[in-house]
Each structure stands twice: as C-alpha cells, then as structure tokens.
Design an enzyme around this catalytic site. Structure first.
Site, PDB file in Angstrom:
ATOM      1  N   ARG B 129      12.556   0.810 -57.704  1.00 22.06           N
ATOM      2  CA  ARG B 129      11.793   1.315 -56.716  1.00 22.06           C
ATOM      3  C   ARG B 129      10.531   2.041 -57.055  1.00 22.06           C
ATOM      4  O   ARG B 129       9.999   2.570 -56.418  1.00 22.06           O
ATOM      5  CB  ARG B 129      12.624   2.174 -55.866  1.00 22.06           C
ATOM      6  N   LYS B 151      -3.561  -3.402 -54.846  1.00 28.90           N
ATOM      7  CA  LYS B 151      -3.035  -4.452 -54.281  1.00 28.90           C
ATOM      8  C   LYS B 151      -2.433  -5.406 -55.235  1.00 28.90           C
ATOM      9  O   LYS B 151      -2.801  -5.966 -56.393  1.00 28.90           O
ATOM     10  CB  LYS B 151      -4.040  -5.459 -53.424  1.00 28.90           C
ATOM     11  N   GLU B 193     -16.433 -13.189 -57.507  1.00 28.04           N
ATOM     12  CA  GLU B 193     -16.268 -11.926 -56.959  1.00 28.04           C
ATOM     13  C   GLU B 193     -17.417 -10.773 -57.089  1.00 28.04           C
ATOM     14  O   GLU B 193     -17.178  -9.850 -56.240  1.00 28.04           O
ATOM     15  CB  GLU B 193     -14.880 -11.388 -57.487  1.00 28.04           C
ATOM     16  N   LYS B 235     -15.997  -1.320 -55.000  1.00 29.25           N
ATOM     17  CA  LYS B 235     -14.594  -1.457 -54.512  1.00 29.25           C
ATOM     18  C   LYS B 235     -13.996  -0.043 -54.440  1.00 29.25           C
ATOM     19  O   LYS B 235     -13.165   0.126 -53.539  1.00 29.25           O
ATOM     20  CB  LYS B 235     -13.753  -2.318 -55.574  1.00 29.25           C
ATOM     21  N   GLU B 245      -5.875  -1.323 -45.923  1.00 26.33           N
ATOM     22  CA  GLU B 245      -6.669  -2.114 -45.305  1.00 26.33           C
ATOM     23  C   GLU B 245      -6.250  -1.958 -43.951  1.00 26.33           C
ATOM     24  O   GLU B 245      -5.970  -3.112 -42.950  1.00 26.33           O
ATOM     25  CB  GLU B 245      -6.064  -3.480 -45.737  1.00 26.33           C
ATOM     26  N   ARG B 249     -11.464  -2.073 -45.343  1.00 26.15           N
ATOM     27  CA  ARG B 249     -11.118  -2.613 -46.816  1.00 26.15           C
ATOM     28  C   ARG B 249     -10.998  -4.273 -46.613  1.00 26.15           C
ATOM     29  O   ARG B 249     -11.119  -5.022 -47.613  1.00 26.15           O
ATOM     30  CB  ARG B 249      -9.803  -2.269 -47.110  1.00 26.15           C
ATOM     31  N   ASN B 253     -12.254  -8.968 -48.533  1.00 25.91           N
ATOM     32  CA  ASN B 253     -12.063 -10.452 -48.576  1.00 25.91           C
ATOM     33  C   ASN B 253     -12.700 -11.527 -47.786  1.00 25.91           C
ATOM     34  O   ASN B 253     -12.911 -12.567 -47.335  1.00 25.91           O
ATOM     35  CB  ASN B 253     -10.650 -10.623 -47.441  1.00 25.91           C
ATOM     36  N   HIS B 256     -12.384 -15.077 -48.539  1.00 31.68           N
ATOM     37  CA  HIS B 256     -10.949 -15.349 -48.771  1.00 31.68           C
ATOM     38  C   HIS B 256     -10.206 -15.796 -47.952  1.00 31.68           C
ATOM     39  O   HIS B 256      -9.082 -16.461 -48.378  1.00 31.68           O
ATOM     40  CB  HIS B 256     -10.494 -13.854 -49.110  1.00 31.68           C
ATOM     41  N   HIS B 260      -8.011 -18.822 -49.535  1.00 35.97           N
ATOM     42  CA  HIS B 260      -6.555 -18.783 -49.517  1.00 35.97           C
ATOM     43  C   HIS B 260      -6.352 -20.067 -49.147  1.00 35.97           C
ATOM     44  O   HIS B 260      -5.356 -20.668 -49.604  1.00 35.97           O
ATOM     45  CB  HIS B 260      -6.152 -17.438 -48.886  1.00 35.97           C
ATOM     46  N   HIS B 273      -8.664 -19.227 -58.211  1.00 34.64           N
ATOM     47  CA  HIS B 273      -8.917 -18.446 -57.107  1.00 34.64           C
ATOM     48  C   HIS B 273     -10.415 -18.006 -57.064  1.00 34.64           C
ATOM     49  O   HIS B 273     -10.803 -18.151 -55.739  1.00 34.64           O
ATOM     50  CB  HIS B 273      -8.171 -17.045 -57.156  1.00 34.64           C
TER      51      HIS B 273
END
Lengths: 372, 372
Positions: B129, B151, B193, B235, B245, B249, B253, B256, B260, B273
């Site tokens: 955890r 993330k 990026e 960032k 987010e 935030r 993206n 993206h 994606h 990516h």
C-alpha cells in the site's frame, strides 16, 4: 449493555482522518432506504461490484435503491472467495469499466464481504487513478472491520494484501438485515474480528462479548447491532488517529501476523480469514504470555472465547516451524527482516514488538495440531 | 536565452503540491554524485527498476552511488517498450520484492524512460500500500515530463494509463549526460513533450524552441539543459496548483487525446508516445483552428515545428473516423461520454472543452495519411 431482542434504531459512526470524513451507517433495512444513498458523489454511472454468492440475494435491491441517483447502474459478479482476491478478478472490473465507457466520475459500490470490499476498493483506487466508492458490507467481518478505514488490496500468491492502496470509501452502509443470510461459518469468522477489539482496545467490550457470545451466535439482532456499532467506533477512532498505519493502527492486526501466514501457507481460501485470525489471536495471546506481558489466565481467556465462537484454536501444520517464520517475515509490519507482532500487555491494550524466534517456535509447537 | 555550447551548472526545481514537496535536480553527471542521493528516505533496502536497454548502460553506476545509503541494492530489468507497460511487467516487480523480503521501508528507483518511471511508480504506490520511490529519468521525454508530478500507471489493452495512481516521487534526478546514449528516435519523441509546453503555457518558450530546435536535435548540452529546466519549471507550477487534475493540470495533455488514440489504436509501442503526442498536437492545433480559437497561421506554425522535429504530422489510418471517436471516448478527460480536448486559444494558453464530432472528423480527414 445486555443483549435485548428488539432491533435498536439506526446509528451513524463518523470516520475522520483529517483529510477525509465519511459516515458508517448501521441499521436494519438500510439497503432499501433512499436516504442511505443520498449525498454521495454525483455521477452518471454507478457499478455494483459483487460476487456470485451475494449478488443473487441483494444486487437487485441495491440497483433499485440507486436508480434514483444514477442514470446507469451496472453489476459485475466476481467469483466468490479469498482465492479470487487476485489480479484476474481485479482485471474483470477494469475490463467491465472500459467496456461500459466508465469515466472518472463513475462510483463503484462494493456489495459483499471483505474480499469484494478489498478488491472493489482497490479497483476504485486505480481506475483512472482514482474514483469514489461506497462500501456495502453484507458479512459480519466486513461490517465490523474490513469495510472501514480504507485499506484495499489484492493478495500476492506469496503474501496477503501485498498489493493495494489506502483509499477511503465515500460511505459505509451496514444493513444488519443482510446478516440473516450469512452462512454460520461466515458468521463465526466475523466474530473473530469482533473479539479482536476487546483485547486490543476495550476491556469492557471484551467482558460484553464474553457475556453475549451466545446471543451473537444466535444472531440476536440487538447483540449484533451493538457488536457492529462498538467495533466500528473503535476502528474509526484508531483509523482517525493513524490512517496510514504509521504506528497505532497496527494494533488492529492482532492475530493477523499468524493469521496471514496460515492463509498464505494453506493457500488463500482454505481457511476463512476470520478463522485464521481467530487462531492467530490464540497464538498471539500465548506469545504475549510467553514473553511475560500477560498471565496464563489471560491467554486461556482468549483461547476459551475463540473456542466458544467455534473458531480454530489449534494452528494448522504448515511444515517445519521455520516455514511459519518465513511466511511471517513477508508480513507488512516486518522491518529489516524482523517480524513484529501485535501483543497484549493488559486487557484492552496492545503493543507492537518483535519476539525471539525461539519463543515463536515454542508457541507454535504447543498449539499445532498433528497433521491429519 | 540563445543556446551556448558550455554546460550550465546544475539546477534544482521544486515541486510543492501543498502536502508533499520534492526536488527535481537537473545537471550533468548527477548519477555518480553522492549528493544526488543524500536526504532520501532511510531504508535497509533499495531496488532499482530498469529495463534491458538502460540497465546495461547505467545500473552499475547507480548501484555504486547508492551503495553508501542502502545495505542492499537490487536490480530488476523489465522488458523494454510501451507494449510492456502492463500487469505482467508490474508483477515481475512484485515477485522480486517478495522474493527479496522487501519491507515497507524499501525504496524503489526508476532508472529509465517514461515506461519504467510509470510502472515503477505504480509498483511503489501499490507495494504494501505504498513505499517511497525516486525517479531517475534517462530519456528526454521522462526528464521533461513523465518523471515529474506523480502520475503513475500501466496501460489497459483498451486504453492508455487507465490503471494507476497519483504517487509522488521523493525526488527526481535528471542526469543530462544520460541523454548522450539516447537513440535519435527517442530524442525526437522527447522533443514533442518539450514543444508542448510552449503552446499551452509559455509563448516565449515556444519562440525559444523554434529558435533552438536545431541545437536540440544536435544535442547541444546548453540547449538541452535549458529545455529540461524550463519544461520542469512549467510542469512543477501546474502540478503544484492541481496535483490530481481537478482542472488546470489537464492542459499538460495537449496532443494526448489524439495521441492516446493512436497508441491504443495501433497497439502500444507501434508509435512511441512522443511520436503520437507530436502528431496529436498537430491535430489538436488544427481542431483549435477549425473551432475558431486560433488562426490558420498558428496551426501551421505548430505543424511546421513538429515536422522540423521529424515527428509525424499525418495521423495513421485507424479505420473509419468513428474508430477514432470510440478510442478517444475512453480518454480519462471524457465526461459522461463526451470527449474533452485540450485546445489552444492563444499562444501560451490552453483550455479544455468538448468539440463537435463533425469537427473532429473533418480534422482527421484532412490529416490522415492514406493506408500503406
């Protein structure tokens, strides 16, 4: 607080960790009451996560009750049992969420026992990096322990609850009437976690459990209601002080170090979690005695209570004692290879400390049933 | 800030989310400097998570550097590539941690690119955890973007990064000298990026990138150092305002949503990516123009810059346009089945909004390469 036969009114216990706060609602018939589901996170979509044993009994009723709050209420039935608290079952939830086009606002509802709650909670923690979920525990064990406090996880074949997250539910709804359908074996397993709260935190509750165990076994509604409520109060107080188990929270693991070794050593699902914890408490009390923390009368008292709940008091044969030590070194409370046990030093007070391997071996030798 | 050829001194950018705070350290040769690893969480054990491409280059050096701080430093090499950002690879880490007897104090070190960082971070979030981890990004993409902000995730076959957690690293150490071994294709993917930060947040940085793109492609140390530092500053500022987010935030993206869909639609790992994001930015800029948010000159400017970085500007053929829409509806930014795009309304300013399906189809039709 003697047990009476009339059902008490519904009660609410609040969990407040400092950064999150939610209700545990406890009462008869809460599943069908619209009020139980008001004020939850708004969303277009809800998914009920249940299993093949519980869903046929309660899923339709929960679906109806949630219909007013969510435009779409889905249901997924996982395979039943601790053996399925694993990645394949977790992934069934993800597959379903993806197929449903579930977005970040989807709310999950865990309808079932500890396995369903742990796995659904972990799915909620991970899906899109976190969505809200609600615990709807239908077993005594889940109502008094696993649904409260935000510990979610799946098992690794080599260790219990090794992969998981702290992820608090938005609410816990304990409908006491669902306990009516609980198999006897599951009821007794749940009693192990009820018994636990006495030795670790509340000597008066230990006395009460001893006085009311027969009523609990007979499913007396008032006795069950009190047991659930008092257990939740103690758990909420502990979790409120130490959400992420930096210290105090570990006491809730009384009996669990031995218990997790039993579960992993026999294969998950062979013994119920509560059965392993019941036996584990007997071993932990005996270890407390061996280390001079409590007297023999106290260790015998715990053993007698566990036996009266018809839970195992003899440890299973997992092979040589060092197999036990090996399994227990995987425990999450271990530090630098040293196992740390939750031990009792007075009725109602626990502490976390290592124990010499020889003392552990001696306790196991004295409490292990011969192989069948 | 014209590019010079001398390496600038090391720099530190601080990420502060309100409840956690950590350094991004940027400089040449940081891997070997003991100071880079001082002040991290104390533990008996560390595990370096890397892959078969990066470990042979840098793992021994990192192991040596960490030797002073941890009694045992293990290494696990995952298979390389986005196709392996999945449960089996994640489980290799768990298996190893269990075999090593890793406890709750174990610290993980992610040595590699974005895939290694995302998967190692998610393993750290879930093991018992949650254990601490450190990002040691060795690709431009990871240094400017994925290692910062917490993330973590693995892919679901049907959707990018669908299963993960917000779990902040204890530190990010960007050794710029590791970029020397980066394949050209990976360098260009990382530039996508870098380019991103201009249109969404900093018009002056967009100008700087245009002026210095050739130096970046030639791996000019000062140009790379400035690009990494400025990207991290932007960032860190965004993540500091909106860790989870809730709003702002999402602008990170940009490109993206389309990107994606490309990655999932072609199968993870077919395009890098950064390649998918490069193409996605061209599509998102064209969509911004079609919706009247920016003029044609701005959309052309983005397309020209992406092309100069030798990244794809034509979308791949994923089948009928509705396959695109289907894939994009899975995006984590979607709400109630409605896709939300990061669009530009002025150089240096982005916003999140839905777009009519017809506008998306038109943009795709204008930018899709015919099938080979």
């Amino acid at each position: 607080m003697p047990a009476a036969t009339a059902s008490p009114p519904a009660a609410t216990v609040v969990v407040d960790t400092g950064h999150t706060r939610y209700d545990i609602r406890i009462g008869e018939g809460l599943l069908d009451e619209p009020a139980s589901w008001q004020g939850l996170p708004r969303a277009a979509r809800a998914l009920i996560v249940s299993n093949t044993a519980v869903a046929p009994l309660y899923a339709a009723r929960l679906r109806t009750a949630l219909g007013g709050a969510y435009a779409a209420v889905g249901l997924i039935e996982l395979p039943d049992g601790e053996a399925h608290k694993d990645w394949p079952a977790l992934n069934l939830i993800f597959d379903r969420l993806l197929a449903d086009g579930a977005d970040r606002d989807t709310v999950l509802f865990a309808l079932g026992g500890g396995v369903v709650g742990d796995i659904c909670g972990f799915a909620a923690a991970c899906w899109m990096r976190g969505v809200p979920f609600v615990q709807v525990p239908t077993t005594l064990l889940a109502q008094v322990d696993s649904s409260v406090g935000g510990k979610t996880a799946i098992n690794h074949p080599g260790g219990k609850n090794m992969i998981g997250a702290f992820w608090q539910p938005a609410r816990v709804v304990c409908d006491l009437s669902t306990l009516a359908t609980l198999p006897d074996r599951e009821l007794r397993a749940g009693l192990a976690e009820v018994i636990k709260y006495g030795p670790i935190a509340d000597a008066a509750f230990l006395d009460w459990i001893e006085a009311n165990l027969d009523a609990l076994l007979a499913r007396d509604p008032a006795a069950l209601a009190h047991a659930v409520r008092r257990s939740c109060e103690i758990k909420a107080a502990v979790v409120g002080q130490d959400e992420r188990e930096a210290g105090l929270r570990a006491i809730l693991n009384f009996g669990h170090t031995f218990g997790h070794a039993i579960e992993a050593g026999l294969g998950f699902g062979t013994w119920l979690h509560g059965e392993a914890v019941g036996c584990g408490m007997v071993l932990a009390a005996a270890l407390s005695q061996r280390l001079g923390l409590v007297d023999a009368a106290f260790a015998a008292r715990i053993e007698r209570l566990v036996a009266r709940a018809r839970l195992p008091v003899q440890a299973p044969d997992l092979g040589p004692p060092d197999r036990w030590l090996e399994l227990m070194r995987v425990d999450k409370k271990a530090q630098a290879g040293q196992i740390r046990f939750v031990l009792i030093d007075a009725p109602g007070h626990a502490l976390l400390r290592p124990a010499p391997d020889d003392a552990v071996r001696a306790v196991l030798a004295a409490h292990t049933a011969p192989a069948a």
